[in-house]
Design an enzyme around this catalytic site. Structure first.
Site, mmCIF file in Angstrom:
data_model
loop_
_atom_site.group_PDB
_atom_site.id
_atom_site.type_symbol
_atom_site.label_atom_id
_atom_site.label_comp_id
_atom_site.label_asym_id
_atom_site.label_seq_id
_atom_site.Cartn_x
_atom_site.Cartn_y
_atom_site.Cartn_z
ATOM 1 N N ASP A 93 -42.257 30.197 8.662
ATOM 2 C CA ASP A 93 -41.217 31.183 8.352
ATOM 3 C C ASP A 93 -41.719 32.105 7.229
ATOM 4 O OD1 ASP A 93 -38.641 32.247 8.523
ATOM 5 O OD2 ASP A 93 -37.767 30.810 7.110
ATOM 6 N N HIS A 94 -41.608 33.395 7.416
ATOM 7 C CA HIS A 94 -41.991 34.381 6.389
ATOM 8 C C HIS A 94 -43.397 34.207 5.836
ATOM 9 C CE1 HIS A 94 -38.025 36.204 6.241
ATOM 10 N NE2 HIS A 94 -37.508 34.989 6.224
ATOM 11 N N ASP A 115 -44.663 38.343 7.873
ATOM 12 C CA ASP A 115 -43.616 39.228 7.367
ATOM 13 C C ASP A 115 -44.229 40.341 6.523
ATOM 14 O OD1 ASP A 115 -41.489 40.492 6.273
ATOM 15 O OD2 ASP A 115 -40.525 38.706 5.451
HETATM 16 P P1 13P Z 1 -29.886 31.913 5.925
HETATM 17 O O1 13P Z 1 -30.152 31.988 4.447
HETATM 18 O O2 13P Z 1 -28.774 32.822 6.318
HETATM 19 O O3 13P Z 1 -29.679 30.531 6.399
HETATM 20 O O4 13P Z 1 -31.210 32.493 6.676
HETATM 21 C C1 13P Z 1 -32.321 31.673 6.888
HETATM 22 C C2 13P Z 1 -33.522 32.442 7.328
HETATM 23 O O5 13P Z 1 -33.451 33.578 7.732
HETATM 24 C C3 13P Z 1 -34.809 31.745 7.289
HETATM 25 O O6 13P Z 1 -35.868 32.595 7.606
HETATM 26 O O1 G3H Z 2 -35.898 32.829 4.413
HETATM 27 C C1 G3H Z 2 -35.669 31.957 3.595
HETATM 28 C C2 G3H Z 2 -35.461 30.553 4.062
HETATM 29 O O2 G3H Z 2 -34.118 30.185 3.882
HETATM 30 C C3 G3H Z 2 -36.404 29.647 3.363
HETATM 31 O O3 G3H Z 2 -36.039 29.476 2.037
HETATM 32 O O4 G3H Z 2 -38.176 29.960 0.828
HETATM 33 O O5 G3H Z 2 -36.313 28.701 -0.294
HETATM 34 O O6 G3H Z 2 -37.665 27.623 1.530
HETATM 35 P P1 G3H Z 2 -37.111 28.916 0.955
HETATM 36 ZN ZN ZN Z 3 -35.631 34.607 6.996
#
Ligand code: 13P
Ligand code: G3H
Ligand code: ZN
Length: 331
Positions: A93-94, A115
């Site tokens: 993620d990201h 990202d």
């Molecule tokens: P929320 O903070 O709305 O749960 O979004 C999570 C997210 O987009 C993780 O990449």
């Molecule tokens: O996009 C953000 C997600 O909720 C992940 O959060 O970077 O604190 O693990 P984090």
């Molecule tokens: Zn996100």
């Protein structure tokens, strides 16, 4: 080099195709520890939903990337043991650099997000293409992002949102070769998605957020028909959890999320991946706080993490069954 295929994981390609055809979205739930992983897998097995296990760079730092990878491998076996071989994706993620994405691909992730949404357009294109060119050699799928969500995205934070510009999406998708595209249409990360002054209040004094920009989504779909779209920042911030937290020593102010009806509507469109993290955090925190207040003598972690895990499972099943529509889609 470890291939995700040897771990029993899948990439997102087939999953997204079916989701778009079937008018539902795949849940992408973030995980950082064993209890979250157990809740995600047992919920998705029980309701027969495919799932994306999502790991942020914060999660990698917190839990150790090797452990997380073995946990995802364990998740595949756990699902089978629970009785259903559901499709499971391990997704970064990201991701914020080529090196991070490469390292995840090399250690068994089946999907990565690069990202580059905070970069100037041309730099976003170049970075995303670099990741796609590497990932596709190993049949790993890649999510890119156009437009900026307000709020905190891992270590990058933005005060203001920049909606995705529909006129850029054809060029971005064709130049980069991405498999899916995260867009900005009014969602944002965290439990305070809107400032109170952006909202109205209903009769109970609960904040009602402004609607998502479905007009922008429709315009994007017109430009790239059938292309997989991703929504980040899609927690609904259930007010019952906020209430439990605040009546058990917490202090969450003006917490507001995306109404479930809006997500249900989005899931029926080309939106085929919906990211949810904050709602799980709220569910766990609510239960842990409740155990501590109701039973101050308790000090066995299983006695507070267990109820938190049970609540999390309930929440995830609700998302799949009533919001995303992914329940019952795995035979
Ligand atoms: P929320 O903070 O709305 O749960 O979004 C999570 C997210 O987009 C993780 O990449
Ligand atoms: O996009 C953000 C997600 O909720 C992940 O959060 O970077 O604190 O693990 P984090
Ligand atoms: Zn996100």
């Amino acid at each position: 080099m470890i291939s995700y295929k040897d771990l029993g994981l899948v990439n997102t390609r087939e999953m997204f195709k079916k989701a778009i055809e079937g008018g539902y979205a795949i849940p992408a739930f973030n995980f950082n520890n064993m209890e979250q992983m157990q809740a995600i897998i047992s919920a998705c097995v029980e309701c027969s939903s495919p799932v994306i296990l999502q790991v942020s760079s914060g999660a990698r730092k917190y839990a150790n990337q090797t452990l997380l990878r073995y946990m995802a491998q364990g998740a595949v076996e756990y699902a089978k043991e629970l009785g259903k071989n559901i499709p499971i994706v391990l997704h970064l993620d990201h991701g914020n650099s080529f090196e991070l994405c490469k390292s995840c691909i090399d250690m068994g992730f089946s999907s990565v997000m690069i990202d580059g949404s905070h970069l100037p357009y041309d730099e976003n294109v170049a970075l995303t293409k670099q990741v796609v060119d590497y990932a596709h050699q190993f049949d790993v799928t890649v999510e890119g992002e156009l437009g900026v969500l307000a709020g905190v995205e891992d270590e990058v934070s933005s005060e203001v949102a920049h909606y995705t510009r529909p006129e850029e999406v054809i060029d971005f998708v064709s130049k980069t070769g991405v498999d899916s595209l995260a867009i900005s249409i009014g969602t944002s990360h965290g439990a305070n998605k809107f400032k109170p002054e952006q909202c109205t209040r209903n009769a109970d004094g609960i904040l009602v957020p402004p609607p998502l920009r479905f007009d922008i989504l429709a315009e994007i779909e017109k430009q790239i028909p059938g292309f997989p779209i991703v929504l980040h920042g899609s927690s609904s911030v259930p007010q019952e959890y906020v209430k439990i937290i605040n009546t058990h020593g917490g202090a969450l102010k003006d917490a507001v999320g995306i109404p479930e009806e809006e997500l249900r509507k989005a899931a029926k469109s080309a939106v085929c991946k919906i990211n949810i993290d904050s709602d799980g955090r709220l569910a766990m925190t609510a239960m842990v706080r409740k155990v501590f207040v109701d039973n101050p003598a308790e000090f066995d972690p299983r006695k507070y993490l267990g109820p938190a895990r049970d609540e999390l499972k309930k929440l995830y099943m609700h998302k799949c069954e009533n919001v995303l529509g992914s329940a019952g889609t795995v035979e």
